[in-house]
Design an enzyme around this catalytic site. Structure first.
Site, PDB file in Angstrom:
ATOM      1  CD  GLU A   1      50.798  41.972  35.286  1.00 56.32           C
ATOM      2  OE1 GLU A   1      49.638  41.676  35.613  1.00 56.32           O
ATOM      3  OE2 GLU A   1      51.764  41.929  36.066  1.00 56.32           O
TER       4      GLU A   1
ATOM      5  CB  VAL B   1      59.570  27.483  34.759  1.00 52.98           C
ATOM      6  CG1 VAL B   1      60.752  28.452  34.832  1.00 52.98           C
ATOM      7  CG2 VAL B   1      60.032  26.038  34.898  1.00 52.98           C
TER       8      VAL B   1
ATOM      9  CB  SER C   1      48.802  39.035  33.917  1.00 50.62           C
ATOM     10  OG  SER C   1      48.098  40.019  34.620  1.00 50.62           O
ATOM     11  CB  SER C   2      49.514  33.663  33.243  1.00 51.81           C
ATOM     12  OG  SER C   2      48.600  33.291  34.250  1.00 51.81           O
TER      13      SER C   2
ATOM     14  CD  GLU D   1      50.093  17.300  36.364  1.00 46.96           C
ATOM     15  OE1 GLU D   1      49.946  16.748  35.261  1.00 46.96           O
ATOM     16  OE2 GLU D   1      50.394  18.510  36.478  1.00 46.96           O
TER      17      GLU D   1
ATOM     18  CB  ALA E   1      45.113  21.914  40.465  1.00 50.29           C
ATOM     19  NE  ARG E   2      36.730  21.935  41.528  1.00 52.91           N
ATOM     20  CZ  ARG E   2      35.665  21.801  42.329  1.00 52.91           C
ATOM     21  NH1 ARG E   2      35.618  20.768  43.188  1.00 52.91           N
ATOM     22  NH2 ARG E   2      34.687  22.675  42.287  1.00 52.91           N
TER      23      ARG E   2
ATOM     24  CG  ASN F   1      47.223  38.149  41.925  1.00 50.75           C
ATOM     25  OD1 ASN F   1      48.117  38.240  41.104  1.00 50.75           O
ATOM     26  ND2 ASN F   1      46.606  37.004  42.201  1.00 50.75           N
TER      27      ASN F   1
ATOM     28  CB  SER G   1      38.721  40.773  42.686  1.00 53.53           C
ATOM     29  OG  SER G   1      39.934  40.178  42.319  1.00 53.53           O
TER      30      SER G   1
END
Length: 389
Positions: A13, A186, A193-194, A227, A229-230, A328, A335
């Site tokens: 990152e 997974v 950060s995905s 599933e 999901a917001r 995080n 943010s």
């Protein structure tokens, strides 16, 4: 007051940290603070200099060593100021004093408690979570374990070690499929950060996802998917009496918000009500908003966090059930967009964070860290009168 802005570092990152640092540089009140940029390269070298205050100078990272001064030593003086000793281009040395460290390093070697431990050893005030909060917040497995112990709502999960996977993948698959139901996510245990995250809807996709995740960490967490999901996010600010920000909803055409959508596409930091995949404030009933804000503060307290954090939630649209996805402890862009929507400007947010760092440092100074004892003398064989026995 001199603020040392630490960014970059040995992390996937790295670039995100540079962006956050430049955002802080642009928003900080220069009439109150003198910002000293401290850039840590991908190889772990430390540099400083005004060249690092312009984001355009990061287009070519190879030029940085020639345009800046290399930091060759860190130490503390008697006034609890951090001293940077540098060596310039002409082998000249310089000493720079810093009053407060402001790390905006995302991911490993910055958000995981390592650099916080360095600041603790140097006894210098620093912004953000401490060693414990940072380490737990970074480790998705420990984080979930802590949330579970506090009865906070989380999805079902399990985890495996990279060595276990490489030794006996069939046993790992059996453990996962016995414990959880597809579809699954997974993830590397210690990344943000995905990065390295994939969704698996079958055994074949699960194997592929684990093969990707194992390159990023020695432990891998597997979670059940919510599933449709917001995704709702809420920031928290404070030390002993933290407060929650406005909530945002993250919207995207992809199955989940990935690294590109968060940063490369330029969506992060969007403060408009509905633009670029973010809705601020999130369109939720007041009661549900308050419930999420309460959970965000509880999650913040559960890991002994301080300063700032962003808590990410998954909202099941079928049941309105809320799950804490993760916390995080050094969120991208701090943010600020959530606090701007809560009436706190980015400049004021930075000011608050520095004051919280000083408050936390002063609180820590109250701790007794040493006591007078004769145990050493006794073990050296020295008697009460100072004579050898």
């Amino acid at each position: 007051m001199k603020i040392g802005l630490f960014f970059g570092s040995r992390s996937v990152e790295h670039e995100i940290s540079i962006i956050t640092a430049m955002q802080v540089v642009n928003a900080v009140d220069r009439t109150k603070y003198d910002v000293i940029p401290i850039y840590i390269s991908k190889s772990g070298e430390w540099f400083t200099g005004s060249y690092l205050l312009d984001i355009n100078n990061f287009k070519d990272l190879t030029k940085i060593p020639q345009k800046t001064s290399k930091i060759i030593n860190l130490r503390l003086n008697y006034k609890n100021k951090l001293i940077l000793e540098t060596k310039g281009r002409f082998l000249t040395t310089q000493r720079i004093e810093i009053d407060v460290a402001f790390p905006v390093i995302h991911g490993t070697f910055g958000e995981d408690g390592k650099i916080q431990g360095l600041f603790e050893m140097l006894n210098v005030p620093y912004v953000g979570a401490g060693v414990t909060g940072s380490a737990i917040g970074m480790d998705k497995i420990l984080m979930k374990d802590v949330f579970k112990s506090y009865n906070l709502p989380i999805v079902n999960y399990t985890w495996i070690k990279r060595k276990e996977w490489e030794t006996d993948p069939d046993a790992c698959i059996s453990k996962i499929e016995t414990t959880l139901k597809y579809p699954l996510f997974v993830k590397p245990a210690n990344l943000g950060s995905s990065v390295g995250i994939n969704k698996a809807k079958s055994k074949e996709e699960l194997v592929e996802a684990i093969e990707v995740a194992k390159f990023y960490d020695r432990r891998i967490i597997i979670e059940e998917s919510v599933e449709n999901a917001r995704e709702i996010n809420c920031a928290v600010l404070g030390n002993n009496e933290p407060i929650a920000s406005a909530c945002e909803e993250v919207t995207t055409w992809k199955a989940f918000l990935d690294y590109d959508a968060k940063y490369i596409s330029g969506q992060k930091g969007n403060t408009s009500p509905k633009r670029g995949g973010h809705i601020i404030p999130a369109s939720l009933p007041d009661a549900l908003t308050k419930s999420i804000q309460t959970l965000a503060v509880e999650a913040f307290k559960a890991i002994d966090c301080r300063g700032i954090a962003r808590v990410d939630f998954l909202l099941d649209p079928a049941t309105d059930r809320v799950y804490i996805n993760e916390i995080n402890t050094m969120p991208g862009a701090l943010s600020y967009y959530l606090w701007s929507a809560s009436g706190i400007s980015f400049t004021k947010l930075i000011d608050n964070l520095i004051n919280l760092a000083l408050e936390s440092f002063e609180d820590g100074e109250r701790n007794i860290t040493s006591i007078d004892t004769k145990v050493l003398l006794q073990n050296l064989g020295i008697g009460r009168a100072g004579k050898t026995l």
